[in-house]
Motif scaffolding. Structure first.
Motif, short mmCIF file in Angstrom:
data_model
loop_
_atom_site.label_atom_id
_atom_site.label_comp_id
_atom_site.label_asym_id
_atom_site.label_seq_id
_atom_site.Cartn_x
_atom_site.Cartn_y
_atom_site.Cartn_z
N ALA A 99 0.83 -1.20 0.00
CA ALA A 99 0.00 0.00 0.00
C ALA A 99 0.87 1.25 0.00
CB ALA A 99 -0.93 -0.01 1.21
N ARG A 100 1.94 1.24 0.80
CA ARG A 100 2.86 2.38 0.81
C ARG A 100 3.56 2.52 -0.55
NH1 ARG A 100 5.89 5.12 4.49
NH2 ARG A 100 3.85 5.47 5.45
N ILE A 101 3.98 1.40 -1.12
CA ILE A 101 4.64 1.44 -2.43
C ILE A 101 3.69 2.05 -3.45
CG2 ILE A 101 5.68 0.09 -4.29
CD1 ILE A 101 7.31 0.23 -1.67
N ALA A 102 2.44 1.60 -3.43
CA ALA A 102 1.46 2.13 -4.38
C ALA A 102 1.22 3.61 -4.16
CB ALA A 102 0.15 1.35 -4.25
N ALA A 103 1.25 4.04 -2.88
CA ALA A 103 0.96 5.44 -2.57
C ALA A 103 2.05 6.38 -3.07
CB ALA A 103 0.78 5.61 -1.06
N VAL A 104 3.30 5.90 -3.13
CA VAL A 104 4.40 6.79 -3.50
C VAL A 104 5.03 6.45 -4.85
CG1 VAL A 104 4.95 7.26 -1.10
CG2 VAL A 104 6.14 5.41 -2.27
N ALA A 105 4.62 5.33 -5.47
CA ALA A 105 5.27 4.89 -6.71
C ALA A 105 5.11 5.89 -7.85
CB ALA A 105 4.73 3.53 -7.14
N GLN A 106 3.87 6.35 -8.07
CA GLN A 106 3.61 7.33 -9.13
C GLN A 106 4.20 6.88 -10.47
OE1 GLN A 106 5.21 10.96 -7.54
NE2 GLN A 106 3.57 11.22 -6.06
N GLY A 107 3.96 5.62 -10.79
CA GLY A 107 4.41 5.12 -12.08
C GLY A 107 5.90 4.86 -12.16
N VAL A 108 6.55 4.66 -11.02
CA VAL A 108 8.00 4.41 -11.03
C VAL A 108 8.33 3.17 -11.85
CG1 VAL A 108 9.98 3.81 -9.61
CG2 VAL A 108 8.35 5.51 -8.81
N LYS A 109 9.26 3.33 -12.79
CA LYS A 109 9.73 2.20 -13.59
C LYS A 109 11.24 2.30 -13.71
CE LYS A 109 5.48 1.86 -16.31
NZ LYS A 109 4.88 1.85 -17.67
N PRO A 110 11.99 1.74 -12.75
CA PRO A 110 13.45 1.79 -12.83
C PRO A 110 13.95 1.24 -14.16
CG PRO A 110 12.74 0.95 -10.71
CD PRO A 110 11.52 1.01 -11.58
N ALA A 111 15.08 1.75 -14.61
CA ALA A 111 15.61 1.39 -15.92
C ALA A 111 15.77 -0.11 -16.08
CB ALA A 111 16.94 2.10 -16.14
N SER A 112 16.18 -0.78 -15.01
CA SER A 112 16.41 -2.23 -15.10
C SER A 112 15.31 -3.01 -14.38
CB SER A 112 17.77 -2.58 -14.52
OG SER A 112 17.85 -2.19 -13.15
N ASP A 113 14.12 -2.43 -14.36
CA ASP A 113 12.99 -3.07 -13.69
C ASP A 113 12.78 -4.46 -14.27
OD1 ASP A 113 10.66 -3.75 -12.49
OD2 ASP A 113 9.57 -1.94 -13.01
N PRO A 114 12.91 -5.51 -13.45
CA PRO A 114 12.76 -6.88 -13.96
C PRO A 114 11.31 -7.27 -14.20
CG PRO A 114 13.12 -6.93 -11.61
CD PRO A 114 13.26 -5.50 -12.03
N ILE A 115 10.39 -6.39 -13.87
CA ILE A 115 8.98 -6.67 -14.12
C ILE A 115 8.41 -5.56 -14.98
CG2 ILE A 115 8.62 -7.96 -11.99
CD1 ILE A 115 7.58 -5.49 -10.70
N ALA A 116 7.24 -5.78 -15.55
CA ALA A 116 6.67 -4.82 -16.49
C ALA A 116 6.40 -3.47 -15.85
CB ALA A 116 5.39 -5.38 -17.09
N SER A 117 5.80 -3.47 -14.67
CA SER A 117 5.45 -2.22 -14.02
C SER A 117 5.10 -2.47 -12.57
CB SER A 117 4.25 -1.57 -14.72
OG SER A 117 3.68 -0.57 -13.91
N ILE A 118 5.62 -1.66 -11.68
CA ILE A 118 5.29 -1.80 -10.27
C ILE A 118 3.79 -1.64 -10.08
CG2 ILE A 118 5.49 -0.64 -8.03
CD1 ILE A 118 8.42 -0.18 -8.64
N ASP A 119 3.20 -0.67 -10.75
CA ASP A 119 1.76 -0.45 -10.63
C ASP A 119 0.97 -1.69 -11.02
OD1 ASP A 119 1.99 2.10 -9.68
OD2 ASP A 119 1.73 3.07 -11.61
#
Length: 327
Positions: free
Chosen positions: A277-297
């Motif tokens: 829930a905290r990650i979702a609250a602050v992620a704001q579409g965060v997609k690190p360059a080497s994100d091993p998954i499609a999207s945190i969201d």
């Protein structure tokens, strides 16, 4: 008649880990009269007050103060102990609701509460592993709330909750430190002069000095405008988001059903849900360059943590804690 001693949960609505026992209280069916809730306003730095540090020397919430069962009779003075580890608090709440040990007047006729602890050795091992994942310092949800991914993001953060939180926390620490320094070195903060109290006085002085030092990076970036601190905070924040992506990938491979351990809610969910829930609250579409998954969201939505999704978000406990928004 003397009031029956009850447990007290020290909490704060915006705290990520204080949300875990609040979820547990609903899931276990505790009544509002079973224990007292006391708000410790983290935005005002109330967790740094000496009176709270006597309850939890870490200066964090949640903290659960419980009466010792053997001292709850009318013939003896009630003694209490404080539980300050989130995992231990949840385990205590899980056991106590079934054993009627939280308060001396617990209703033994209350409806049976669900047992949230895993019933098998394998389940406990998986539960412990999942809980440890989201409590790793490298994915600290409190740091992510205050972290910045760029200098431009800092300017926005300064005007919002992160800026208020950092500034108020620093001001509270400095105020308490000065109050101690202005008191006589041989006199305790409470005005007494016995050696034990004087030792407490000195320990408090060291505690505040150490805490101020540990917050130097955030204070330097948010309050002092230190360019080196800003650059370091940006790097650490982006590294942290990389770690979050890896952590979520691990969670994906280990979750076995709609809930952490399958079809039934467990203690593991009460740790994972606040973290996500905290990650979702602050992620704001965060997609690190080497994100091993499609999207945190996307992963958060798949795990049904966002308000409006199914499964856990439709449970009364989720609505009670997150109904007004994720935090």
């Amino acid at each position: 008649m003397a009031a029956v001693p009850k447990a007290t949960l020290y909490t704060f609505d915006g705290s990520v880990w204080a949300s875990a026992p609040r979820l547990a209280l609903v899931e276990k069916g505790y009544a509002s009269t079973d224990l007292d809730l006391k708000i410790v306003d983290l935005l005002k730095g109330e967790n740094f007050d000496p009176s709270f540090l006597r309850i939890n020397s870490k200066g964090t919430v949640p903290a659960l103060v419980v009466p010792l069962l053997e001292t709850t009779s009318a013939e003896v003075d009630t003694k209490f102990r404080a539980i300050t580890d989130t995992k231990l608090i949840l385990e205590f709440l899980d056991k106590s609701r079934s054993q009627n040990t939280l308060a001396a007047n617990a209703d033994s006729a209350a409806a049976p509460a669900p047992i949230l602890a895993p019933a098998t050795i394998e389940g406990k091992a998986l539960s412990d592993e999942l809980i440890a994942l989201v409590h790793e310092p490298s994915v600290d949800p409190n740091f992510l709330l205050l972290g910045i991914r760029s200098e431009a993001e800092l300017q926005k953060a300064k005007q919002g909750l992160p800026g208020t939180f950092v500034a108020n926390r620093h001001a509270a620490l400095v105020a308490h430190q000065k109050a101690l320094e202005n008191s006589a070195s041989t006199t305790a903060f409470d005005g007494s002069t016995n050696p034990k109290s004087s030792a407490v006085h000195e320990n408090l002085k060291k505690w505040y000095a150490d805490k101020i030092s540990s917050q130097a990076l955030l204070t330097g970036a948010y309050v002092g405008g230190d360019k080196d601190a800003v650059a370091q905070l940006v790097k650490l924040t982006n590294d942290a988001w990389q770690n979050v992506a890896k952590c979520i990938e691990k969670l994906e491979t280990k979750l076995t059903g709609p809930y952490a351990l399958g079809d039934q809610i467990s203690l593991a969910d009460l740790h994972i849900v606040p973290w996500l829930a905290r990650i979702a609250a602050v992620a704001q579409g965060v997609k690190p360059a080497s994100d091993p998954i499609a999207s945190i969201d996307a992963v958060i939505a798949e795990y049904n943590v966002k308000v409006g999704q199914k499964a856990f978000s439709e449970r009364p406990s989720f609505q009670a804690v997150y109904g007004s928004g994720l935090h």
